[in-house]
Design a protein around this motif. Structure first.
Motif, PDB file in Angstrom:
ATOM      1  N   ASN A   1    -105.027 -93.520  49.480  1.00 48.62           N
ATOM      2  CA  ASN A   1    -105.065 -92.136  49.020  1.00 48.62           C
ATOM      3  C   ASN A   1    -105.376 -91.212  50.192  1.00 48.62           C
ATOM      4  O   ASN A   1    -106.300 -91.479  50.970  1.00 48.62           O
ATOM      5  CB  ASN A   1    -106.132 -91.956  47.941  1.00 48.62           C
ATOM      6  N   VAL A   2    -104.624 -90.146  50.312  1.00 50.89           N
ATOM      7  CA  VAL A   2    -104.856 -89.169  51.376  1.00 50.89           C
ATOM      8  C   VAL A   2    -106.083 -88.328  51.026  1.00 50.89           C
ATOM      9  O   VAL A   2    -106.163 -87.739  49.947  1.00 50.89           O
ATOM     10  CB  VAL A   2    -103.622 -88.259  51.556  1.00 50.89           C
ATOM     11  N   GLN A   3    -107.040 -88.279  51.954  1.00 44.90           N
ATOM     12  CA  GLN A   3    -108.257 -87.501  51.750  1.00 44.90           C
ATOM     13  C   GLN A   3    -108.240 -86.177  52.510  1.00 44.90           C
ATOM     14  O   GLN A   3    -108.707 -85.158  52.013  1.00 44.90           O
ATOM     15  CB  GLN A   3    -109.479 -88.325  52.185  1.00 44.90           C
ATOM     16  N   LEU A   4    -107.694 -86.218  53.725  1.00 44.15           N
ATOM     17  CA  LEU A   4    -107.688 -85.008  54.549  1.00 44.15           C
ATOM     18  C   LEU A   4    -106.580 -85.102  55.589  1.00 44.15           C
ATOM     19  O   LEU A   4    -106.400 -86.147  56.214  1.00 44.15           O
ATOM     20  CB  LEU A   4    -109.041 -84.840  55.258  1.00 44.15           C
ATOM     21  N   VAL A   5    -105.847 -84.017  55.765  1.00 48.44           N
ATOM     22  CA  VAL A   5    -104.809 -83.927  56.794  1.00 48.44           C
ATOM     23  C   VAL A   5    -105.182 -82.800  57.749  1.00 48.44           C
ATOM     24  O   VAL A   5    -105.451 -81.675  57.315  1.00 48.44           O
ATOM     25  CB  VAL A   5    -103.422 -83.641  56.179  1.00 48.44           C
ATOM     26  N   THR A   6    -105.233 -83.112  59.042  1.00 46.61           N
ATOM     27  CA  THR A   6    -105.511 -82.084  60.042  1.00 46.61           C
ATOM     28  C   THR A   6    -104.449 -82.150  61.128  1.00 46.61           C
ATOM     29  O   THR A   6    -103.918 -83.221  61.431  1.00 46.61           O
ATOM     30  CB  THR A   6    -106.901 -82.270  60.685  1.00 46.61           C
ATOM     31  N   ALA A   7    -104.146 -81.004  61.714  1.00 45.66           N
ATOM     32  CA  ALA A   7    -103.136 -80.948  62.771  1.00 45.66           C
ATOM     33  C   ALA A   7    -103.562 -79.945  63.828  1.00 45.66           C
ATOM     34  O   ALA A   7    -104.139 -78.898  63.511  1.00 45.66           O
ATOM     35  CB  ALA A   7    -101.779 -80.558  62.197  1.00 45.66           C
ATOM     36  N   SER A   8    -103.285 -80.286  65.079  1.00 43.33           N
ATOM     37  CA  SER A   8    -103.599 -79.379  66.175  1.00 43.33           C
ATOM     38  C   SER A   8    -102.519 -78.310  66.286  1.00 43.33           C
ATOM     39  O   SER A   8    -101.443 -78.430  65.694  1.00 43.33           O
ATOM     40  CB  SER A   8    -103.680 -80.156  67.492  1.00 43.33           C
ATOM     41  N   LYS A   9    -102.810 -77.285  67.044  1.00 45.63           N
ATOM     42  CA  LYS A   9    -101.829 -76.224  67.281  1.00 45.63           C
ATOM     43  C   LYS A   9    -101.224 -76.405  68.666  1.00 45.63           C
ATOM     44  O   LYS A   9    -101.246 -75.508  69.505  1.00 45.63           O
ATOM     45  CB  LYS A   9    -102.488 -74.855  67.144  1.00 45.63           C
TER      46      LYS A   9
ATOM     47  N   GLY B   1     -96.543 -99.024  61.576  1.00 47.68           N
ATOM     48  CA  GLY B   1     -95.609 -98.229  60.800  1.00 47.68           C
ATOM     49  C   GLY B   1     -96.204 -97.854  59.452  1.00 47.68           C
ATOM     50  O   GLY B   1     -96.883 -98.661  58.816  1.00 47.68           O
ATOM     51  N   ILE B   2     -95.944 -96.624  59.024  1.00 46.70           N
ATOM     52  CA  ILE B   2     -96.486 -96.104  57.772  1.00 46.70           C
ATOM     53  C   ILE B   2     -95.341 -95.662  56.867  1.00 46.70           C
ATOM     54  O   ILE B   2     -94.418 -94.972  57.305  1.00 46.70           O
ATOM     55  CB  ILE B   2     -97.423 -94.900  58.028  1.00 46.70           C
ATOM     56  N   ALA B   3     -95.420 -96.055  55.600  1.00 49.50           N
ATOM     57  CA  ALA B   3     -94.455 -95.598  54.604  1.00 49.50           C
ATOM     58  C   ALA B   3     -95.134 -94.586  53.681  1.00 49.50           C
ATOM     59  O   ALA B   3     -96.357 -94.570  53.544  1.00 49.50           O
ATOM     60  CB  ALA B   3     -93.929 -96.778  53.794  1.00 49.50           C
ATOM     61  N   VAL B   4     -94.333 -93.738  53.062  1.00 47.11           N
ATOM     62  CA  VAL B   4     -94.855 -92.690  52.184  1.00 47.11           C
ATOM     63  C   VAL B   4     -94.495 -93.005  50.737  1.00 47.11           C
ATOM     64  O   VAL B   4     -93.331 -93.251  50.422  1.00 47.11           O
ATOM     65  CB  VAL B   4     -94.271 -91.315  52.566  1.00 47.11           C
ATOM     66  N   LYS B   5     -95.494 -92.994  49.872  1.00 44.69           N
ATOM     67  CA  LYS B   5     -95.225 -93.110  48.438  1.00 44.69           C
ATOM     68  C   LYS B   5     -95.124 -91.728  47.811  1.00 44.69           C
ATOM     69  O   LYS B   5     -94.273 -91.467  46.965  1.00 44.69           O
ATOM     70  CB  LYS B   5     -96.313 -93.927  47.749  1.00 44.69           C
ATOM     71  N   SER B   6     -96.017 -90.839  48.242  1.00 43.59           N
ATOM     72  CA  SER B   6     -95.998 -89.453  47.776  1.00 43.59           C
ATOM     73  C   SER B   6     -96.790 -88.623  48.766  1.00 43.59           C
ATOM     74  O   SER B   6     -97.320 -89.150  49.753  1.00 43.59           O
ATOM     75  CB  SER B   6     -96.621 -89.339  46.376  1.00 43.59           C
ATOM     76  N   ASN B   7     -96.904 -87.338  48.504  1.00 47.41           N
ATOM     77  CA  ASN B   7     -97.688 -86.475  49.381  1.00 47.41           C
ATOM     78  C   ASN B   7     -99.165 -86.851  49.366  1.00 47.41           C
ATOM     79  O   ASN B   7     -99.906 -86.516  50.288  1.00 47.41           O
ATOM     80  CB  ASN B   7     -97.524 -85.014  48.947  1.00 47.41           C
ATOM     81  N   GLU B   8     -99.577 -87.574  48.328  1.00 43.44           N
ATOM     82  CA  GLU B   8    -100.986 -87.952  48.186  1.00 43.44           C
ATOM     83  C   GLU B   8    -101.262 -89.402  48.538  1.00 43.44           C
ATOM     84  O   GLU B   8    -102.423 -89.816  48.581  1.00 43.44           O
ATOM     85  CB  GLU B   8    -101.464 -87.700  46.744  1.00 43.44           C
ATOM     86  N   GLN B   9    -100.212 -90.200  48.797  1.00 44.75           N
ATOM     87  CA  GLN B   9    -100.434 -91.622  49.048  1.00 44.75           C
ATOM     88  C   GLN B   9     -99.528 -92.150  50.161  1.00 44.75           C
ATOM     89  O   GLN B   9     -98.331 -91.851  50.200  1.00 44.75           O
ATOM     90  CB  GLN B   9    -100.202 -92.440  47.772  1.00 44.75           C
ATOM     91  N   LEU B  10    -100.129 -92.936  51.053  1.00 47.46           N
ATOM     92  CA  LEU B  10     -99.408 -93.605  52.129  1.00 47.46           C
ATOM     93  C   LEU B  10     -99.547 -95.110  51.962  1.00 47.46           C
ATOM     94  O   LEU B  10    -100.494 -95.594  51.333  1.00 47.46           O
ATOM     95  CB  LEU B  10     -99.969 -93.194  53.493  1.00 47.46           C
ATOM     96  N   ILE B  11     -98.610 -95.851  52.549  1.00 44.89           N
ATOM     97  CA  ILE B  11     -98.626 -97.308  52.467  1.00 44.89           C
ATOM     98  C   ILE B  11     -98.722 -97.890  53.875  1.00 44.89           C
ATOM     99  O   ILE B  11     -97.920 -97.565  54.750  1.00 44.89           O
ATOM    100  CB  ILE B  11     -97.361 -97.844  51.777  1.00 44.89           C
ATOM    101  N   ILE B  12     -99.722 -98.744  54.081  1.00 50.92           N
ATOM    102  CA  ILE B  12     -99.904 -99.455  55.343  1.00 50.92           C
ATOM    103  C   ILE B  12     -99.594-100.926  55.092  1.00 50.92           C
ATOM    104  O   ILE B  12    -100.055-101.495  54.096  1.00 50.92           O
ATOM    105  CB  ILE B  12    -101.346 -99.304  55.874  1.00 50.92           C
ATOM    106  N   ARG B  13     -98.825-101.548  55.989  1.00 44.91           N
ATOM    107  CA  ARG B  13     -98.459-102.957  55.811  1.00 44.91           C
ATOM    108  C   ARG B  13     -98.880-103.769  57.033  1.00 44.91           C
ATOM    109  O   ARG B  13     -98.049-104.182  57.839  1.00 44.91           O
ATOM    110  CB  ARG B  13     -96.961-103.084  55.557  1.00 44.91           C
ATOM    111  N   PRO B  14    -100.170-104.016  57.174  1.00 45.15           N
ATOM    112  CA  PRO B  14    -100.654-104.763  58.344  1.00 45.15           C
ATOM    113  C   PRO B  14    -100.471-106.266  58.168  1.00 45.15           C
ATOM    114  O   PRO B  14    -100.386-106.774  57.042  1.00 45.15           O
ATOM    115  CB  PRO B  14    -102.142-104.407  58.375  1.00 45.15           C
ATOM    116  N   PHE B  15    -100.415-106.968  59.287  1.00 40.39           N
ATOM    117  CA  PHE B  15    -100.443-108.424  59.225  1.00 40.39           C
ATOM    118  C   PHE B  15    -101.817-108.852  58.719  1.00 40.39           C
ATOM    119  O   PHE B  15    -102.842-108.282  59.106  1.00 40.39           O
ATOM    120  CB  PHE B  15    -100.159-109.032  60.597  1.00 40.39           C
ATOM    121  N   MET B  16    -101.835-109.868  57.857  1.00 34.00           N
ATOM    122  CA  MET B  16    -103.101-110.305  57.272  1.00 34.00           C
ATOM    123  C   MET B  16    -104.045-110.902  58.309  1.00 34.00           C
ATOM    124  O   MET B  16    -105.252-110.975  58.088  1.00 34.00           O
ATOM    125  CB  MET B  16    -102.834-111.321  56.158  1.00 34.00           C
TER     126      MET B  16
END
Length: 221
Positions: free
Chosen positions: A131-139, A34-49
């Motif tokens: 930090n988000v570096q690149l976003v790509t999406a298929s058509k 699961g991924i949470a969003v802080k902003s359009n430029e930052q995502l939060i990952i919460r993995p088990f240690m």
């Protein structure tokens, strides 16, 4: 230009994705997360240690967040023994463009990220700000909504938690039982809406895995 909000990520919601990383030897790893969003430029990952994903994030400092609604990808990354040789196939991935991490070839979209900060979310889980570096999406063409497709993904996500909970204390075992009930609800949806499909095959395999996990946990008591 595509951004994370265009992919359906929203604040105060958890988006189910597959996070892919390389280990120190360059072997690919991928796991539903699961991924949470802080902003359009930052995502939060919460993995088990204790997870390989967390270890790889610490050493490589980057990852790819893969967006897909394909249950097969969730299944093969959640349960590596579902792959032909018991490991994530190199054919499933390719190298990302801007970070030293793999991305899933069949993903509908990918978000390449670098680690900015690492902290603690709970005693068992870390919180990794990326930090988000690149976003790509298929058509890709739009697809008809199939209840079995999303029920299968839900069941896979529930199943990833059942085995460790069964091996835990009494409270965790109760949580495992509740998750097993949810898996059964998902299986009922699949059996009614997509019998004799790949979705039903995955559900049958999950049911068998859960049965074996219960026997293993009972043998330890």
């Amino acid at each position: 230009m595509t951004d994370v909000y265009n992919l359906g990520f929203l604040k105060d919601t958890i988006g189910e994705t597959i996070v892919s990383t390389y280990d120190v030897d360059g072997h690919p790893n991928a796991a539903p997360m699961g991924i949470a969003v802080k902003s359009n430029e930052q995502l939060i990952i919460r993995p088990f240690m204790s997870s390989l994903t967390y270890k790889n994030l610490q050493t490589k400092r980057c990852a790819v967040v893969n967006v897909t609604s394909n249950p097969e990808l969730f299944y093969r990354t959640a349960f590596k023994d579902a792959n032909p040789d018991g490991n994530l196939s190199a054919e499933l991935v390719e190298k990302a463009e801007t970070v030293d991490a793999p991305r899933l070839r069949a993903a509908d979209a990918t978000v390449e990220v670098s680690v900015a900060e690492t902290g603690s979310f709970s005693p068992e889980r870390a919180e990794v700000l990326c930090n988000v570096q690149l976003v790509t999406a298929s058509k890709a063409l739009p697809k008809v909504y199939c209840r079995a497709q999303f029920a299968t993904i839900e069941a896979i996500i529930h199943a990833t938690r059942i085995k460790p909970f069964l091996m835990g204390d009494e409270q965790e075992q109760e949580r495992a039982l509740r998750l097993m009930e949810l898996v059964e609800i998902c299986r009922d949806i699949v059996d009614r809406t997509a019998p004799n499909s790949r979705y039903s095959e995955i559900m049958a395999d999950l049911t068998q895995k859960i049965h074996l996990w219960r026997k293993e946990s009972e043998g330890l008591r």
